[in-house]
Design an enzyme around this catalytic site. Structure first.
Site: not given
Lengths: 160, 138
Positions: A160, B37-39, B44
């Site tokens: 997630g 920013g993810h990540y 992802i």
């Protein structure tokens, strides 16, 4: 109160998907109140057509879920820190049920998330929550499951 | 192409009709909005973006089916379970079953089985869309 810099020390998310700006209240193991200001300069408002009605500028529900979920993640990690039981591995969004969208938020609004712990285990947490804009409740979630995935499983990355 | 509603990204590359709904595909790209920013250094596809893929695909199908004079919104994520990650290079295929709510003509239920190119299940998503008359604000 926890400020943005404090949140970067707790959550792995970074600009522009760090979706919590400030924690107003926290009772480790019990509840958190956190806010996120919505502004028209966020990437989700880029590239919209001209002449659209105000409803087109409703803050995307997916980002409300992400923001509320991050408030829950912060609550879990702060709770674990308080008891010295840091979850092993990386925290991921496992599941959610009954996420209802009751109203909308627009640029200029401040989302206020209130998340309550249902159960805490060393490697998982179940929480429920609500999102408010002023006196309007705009979203409610019946349950959210966060899990810590062991790093061996994380060779393929968190979900997630 | 410009969008008609705020969204974190264009979460659908293609939508095709299927026997009981639609099939949507989305190739995950490291430069997709928000992934920086993810990540950092380890992009992802966020779980909520899979929800967004299903939402955008189903919304497009309902708008095409009901004509231009409706507005479709996400009313609820009834359930979602994430099972495996999506990384840049992966192709997400969301097989979406669409069913009108027998008790409410303004609701459509969407059940999506989401898989990666290698066949692994990545998520199971059940959404409810609200269909309002009027494409503009009342």
């Amino acid at each position: 109160m926890l400020e943005y810099a404090d949140l970067t020390a707790i959550l792995p998310h970074r600009h522009p998907i760090l979706q919590v700006d400030r924690v107003l209240e926290v009772e480790p193991g019990r509840r958190i109140v956190a806010i996120k200001a919505v502004t028209g300069t966020e990437p989700c408002f880029a590239g919209l057509a001209e002449g659209l009605p105000q409803s087109a500028y409703a803050y995307p529900p997916a980002l409300i879920v992400e923001s509320l979920g991050q408030a829950g993640a912060a609550l879990w990690l702060l709770s674990a820190r308080a008891t010295g039981e840091t979850p092993e591995g990386t925290l991921v969004f496992g599941a959610a049920r009954d996420f209802e969208f009751l109203g909308a938020a627009y640029p200029g609004d401040v989302l206020r998330h209130e998340v309550v712990v249902e159960s805490l285990k060393p490697n998982s947490a179940v929480m429920r929550g609500e999102t408010w804009v002023g006196e309007r409740r705009i979203a409610v979630v019946g349950s959210m499951l966060a899990v810590a995935r062991p790093d061996t499983e994380l060779a393929a990355g968190p979900t997630g | 192409m410009s969008r008609s509603f705020a969204a974190p990204l264009d979460a659908v590359d293609q939508v095709d009709p299927s026997a009981d709904g639609i099939t949507a595909t989305k190739r995950i790209v490291a430069t997709d909005p928000y992934l920086a920013g993810h990540y950092p250094g380890f992009p992802i596809y966020p779980g909520v973006f899979t929800v967004e893929t299903v939402h955008q695909a189903a919304r497009r199908a309902v708008e095409a089916d009901r004509g231009p004079d409706v507005r479709v919104e996400l009313a609820a994520v009834r359930s979602v379970r994430f099972k495996a990650p999506l990384l840049p290079g992966d192709v997400l295929t969301a097989s979406c079953q669409l069913r009108d709510d027998p008790d409410d003509p303004h609701r459509v239920r969407v059940v999506a089985d989401c898989r990666r190119g290698d066949g692994a299940a990545t998520a199971k998503v059940t959404l409810e869309l609200r269909v309002r008359p009027g494409a503009t604000d009342a």
